[in-house]
Design an enzyme around this catalytic site. Structure first.
Site, short mmCIF file in Angstrom:
data_model
loop_
_atom_site.label_atom_id
_atom_site.label_comp_id
_atom_site.label_asym_id
_atom_site.label_seq_id
_atom_site.Cartn_x
_atom_site.Cartn_y
_atom_site.Cartn_z
N TYR A 234 -103.68 96.12 34.79
CA TYR A 234 -102.86 94.88 34.73
C TYR A 234 -101.51 95.58 34.78
CZ TYR A 234 -100.37 90.64 32.74
OH TYR A 234 -99.58 89.87 32.76
N ASP B 179 -97.50 102.86 36.78
CA ASP B 179 -96.83 101.77 35.99
C ASP B 179 -96.91 102.27 34.47
OD1 ASP B 179 -98.34 98.15 35.42
OD2 ASP B 179 -96.44 99.48 34.37
N LYS C 196 -91.28 97.28 27.80
CA LYS C 196 -91.62 97.42 26.21
C LYS C 196 -90.75 98.39 25.67
CE LYS C 196 -96.38 96.66 27.42
NZ LYS C 196 -97.00 95.11 26.88
P1 KE4 Z 1 -94.65 92.02 30.87
O1 KE4 Z 1 -94.30 91.25 32.01
O2 KE4 Z 1 -95.58 91.45 29.97
O3 KE4 Z 1 -93.30 92.70 30.18
O4 KE4 Z 1 -95.26 93.57 31.34
C1 KE4 Z 1 -96.44 93.30 32.09
C2 KE4 Z 1 -97.31 94.62 32.21
C3 KE4 Z 1 -97.03 95.48 33.21
N1 KE4 Z 1 -97.82 96.77 33.14
C4 KE4 Z 1 -98.74 97.05 32.10
C5 KE4 Z 1 -99.21 98.18 32.12
C6 KE4 Z 1 -98.67 96.21 31.08
O5 KE4 Z 1 -99.52 96.74 30.00
C7 KE4 Z 1 -98.11 95.03 30.90
C8 KE4 Z 1 -98.03 93.97 29.72
N2 KE4 Z 1 -98.99 94.06 28.95
C9 KE4 Z 1 -99.56 93.20 28.11
C10 KE4 Z 1 -100.69 93.80 27.32
N3 KE4 Z 1 -101.61 94.72 27.50
C11 KE4 Z 1 -98.90 92.16 27.76
C12 KE4 Z 1 -99.30 91.41 26.61
C13 KE4 Z 1 -99.19 89.71 27.19
O6 KE4 Z 1 -99.62 89.65 28.28
O7 KE4 Z 1 -98.86 88.90 26.32
#
Ligand code: KE4
Length: 422
Positions: free
Chosen positions: A142, A237, A265
Site C-alpha cells: 500500500y 516507500d 509518519k
Molecule cells: P498516509 O497518506 O496515510 O499518510 O500514508 C500512506 C502510506 C504510504 N505508504 C505506506 C507504506 C503506508 O503504510 C501508508 C499508510 N499506512 C496506513 C496503515 N498501514 C495508514 C492507516 C490508514 O490508512 O488509516
C-alpha cells in the site's frame, strides 16, 4: 450506552462510515471503534476512561510513545510563534538536513503533508525524469490512496476486500504493472516486456500493509539490479520503515540505495508530514528548480517541522537494538501461547514491528498472507481489546512497539493473550 458508542452513532451521520480513514472503523473485526480522549506513553485512554496498551501507535508515527514531553514542548513553542507562514522557515531547513544526514539514499528532500502525497509526487517525478509511463508495484503493498496505486493494494483495501476502487479510470490503472512480493522472476518478466517504458518500481522494502512480510534474501538487491539495468527508478516507500527499521530506515538496515525514498509518519512526530527525496539530479527536476510541478499550502508547516525535529533528535540517541530485542521476545512469547492454544500461527517480525498470521503457511506475499484465518483474528482482536490491549483492527496490518512500552506492558499483554478463548 457508552460515550464512545454515542459518538460513533453521531459520527456516522456526519462522516462517511463515522471515521476519517476506513481502517479505523473496525468493520472487518465486527467491533465499533473506540473514541480516544488522550494518549500518553504506551497507553490510550478512551472517552469512557478505559485505558489500553497500544500497539497501533497511530499506525507507526509514535515510535517514541504518545505525547513525549520534548516533542510537545517543541510543538507548543512553535505554535506560539505562529501556526503557518506560507513562507520558508528555519526548521524546514533543519528537518531537511536531519533527513538527508540520516537516510543514505536522500541527497535532497521535499516536504509534503502525508505519505500519499509523498508517493503521488515521487511517481510524477519518476515519470517526468524518465519520460516513461509504467509503474511497477507489488500486490498487497500500500502506497497511499493515489489513483495509480489502488491496484491490488494492501492496508484498508485488503482489510475491506476492496479489489481496487470505483473512480479510478481504467487507463490509469493500466499503467500500473503488478507482481507478487518477493517474486523476482515476475519482475524480470515485466521488465523484459515493458522495460524501456517503465519509469519506476515502488516497493515497501519491508511490507507492512498485508500484515508484515519480510523481503526474501536477495529480493531488494535483485530489484536494485533490474532497475539499474533498465534505467527505471527504484523507489523505496519507507513511510512505515523510515526511522523505524533503523534510524536510516530499511535502506540502511539492508544496505540497498534506492533512487527515491518516500517518508511519512515518524518524521512528523504525529503531525501531518510526508516527504520524498533522493538523488540530487532527480530531485532538482522538481519545481521551482525544475519542471515537474508539485506544491502544498501547508508543506513544511513550522509546527510539524518542530515536532519532527524534536522526534528525530531523540530517536538519533535511541537504543534501537534494545527495543528490537524486547519486541522479538514479546512476539515469540505471544506465538508460544497461541501455539499452546492449538491456534495455527505464523510470526513475521523485524525491529519494532510484528504480525501474527493465523495460518501455518509461511507468509511471503499477499497470496499467502490471505491464508490467515480472519475469523480467528476477529476473536483475538475483540478479546485482546476487552482485556486492555489495542491491536490494529485488521489482520493485514502490523503491531508497532515503541520506546515507551515497558516490560510491565509486555507482561500484561501476555496475560491478555493467555486469557483469549478461540
Ligand atoms: P498516509 O497518506 O496515510 O499518510 O500514508 C500512506 C502510506 C504510504 N505508504 C505506506 C507504506 C503506508 O503504510 C501508508 C499508510 N499506512 C496506513 C496503515 N498501514 C495508514 C492507516 C490508514 O490508512 O488509516
Amino acid at each position: 450506552m457508552s460515550k464512545s458508542t454515542d459518538l460513533f452513532t453521531k459520527a456516522q451521520t456526519l462522516i462517511p462510515g463515522g471515521v476519517n480513514s476506513p481502517v479505523r472503523a473496525c468493520k472487518s473485526v465486527a467491533c465499533d471503534p473506540l473514541f480516544i480522549a488522550k494518549a500518553a506513553g504506551s497507553k490510550l485512554t478512551t472517552v469512557d476512561g478505559i485505558e489500553l496498551i497500544d500497539y497501533v501507535m497511530s499506525w507507526g508515527p509514535m515510535l517514541l510513545g504518545h505525547a513525549p514531553a520534548e516533542v510537545n514542548e517543541a510543538a507548543c513553542a512553535a505554535i506560539a510563534r505562529g501556526a503557518s507562514f506560507g513562507a520558508p522557515c528555519e526548521d524546514e531547513v533543519r528537518l531537511a538536513e536531519a533527513i538527508v544526514d540520516a537516510v543514505p539514499g536522500i541527497d535532497m528532500v521535499r516536504m509534503v503533508n502525508s505519505g500519499t502525497e509523498a508517493t503521488m509526487s515521487a511517481l510524477r517525478l519518476a515519470r517526468g525524469f524518465t519520460g516513461r509511463k509504467y509503474m511497477v508495484k507489488f500486490e498487497g503493498c500500500y502506497h497511499g490512496h493515489g489513483d495509480s496505486f489502488l491496484a491490488a493494494a494492501g492496508s484498508g483495501l485488503a482489510t475491506l476486500s476492496i479489489p481496487g476502487t470505483p473512480g479510478v479510470p481504467e487507463d490509469t490503472v493500466k499503467q500500473t504493472l503488478l507482481a507478487p512480493y518477493n517474486d523476482l522472476d515476475a519482475v524480470k518478466a515485466l521488465f523484459e516486456k515493458h522495460g524501456d517504458d517503465i519509469a519506476c518500481l515502488f516497493v515497501e522494502p519491508v511490507a507492512g500493509n498485508m500484515g508484515l512480510v519480510l523481503p526474501a534474501d536477495g529480493f531488494l538487491q535483485g530489484l536494485r539490479d533490474i532497475c539499474t539495468q533498465y534505467g527505471a527508478l527504484l523507489i523505496f516507500d519507507e513511510v512505515i520503515t523510515g526511522f523505524r527499521a533503523s534510524f536510516g530506515g530499511a535502506q540502511e538496515r539492508f544496505g540497498i540505495k534506492p533512487d527515491l525514498t518516500t517518508l511519512g509518519k515518524i518524521i512528523g512526530g504525529g503531525f501531518p508530514v510526508g516527504a520524498y527525496g533522493g538523488r540530487k539530479d532527480i530531485m532538482e527536476r522538481i519545481a521551482p528548480s525544475g519542471d515537474v510541478y508539485q506544491a502544498g499550502t501547508l508543506s513544511g508547516n513550522p509546527v510539524a517541522m518542530a515536532a519532527g525535529l524534536a522526534t528525530l533528535k531523540l530517536l538519533k540517541q535511541a537504543d534501537y537494538a534494545g527495543l528490537e530485542a524486547r519486541t522479538i521476545k514479546l512476539a515469540y512469547e505471544i506465538t508460544a501461547i497461541l501455539e499452546e492454544k492449538g491456534v495455527p500461527v505464523y510470526l513475521s517480525n523485524i525491529g519494532s514491528l510484528f504480525t501474527h498470521f493465523f495460518t501455518k503457511t509461511p507468509v511471503t506475499n499477499f497470496e499467502t498472507a490471505k491464508t490467515t484465518d480472519t475469523n480467528l483474528f476477529t476473536k483475538f482482536y475483540g478479546q485482546m481489546r476487552e482485556f486492555g490491549v489495542n491491536l490494529a483492527p485488521s489482520g493485514y496490518e502490523c503491531a508497532f512497539t515503541s520506546f515507551a512500552h515497558t516490560d510491565e506492558d509486555f507482561e500484561k499483554t501476555l496475560e491478555a493473550v493467555r486469557k483469549v478463548q478461540f
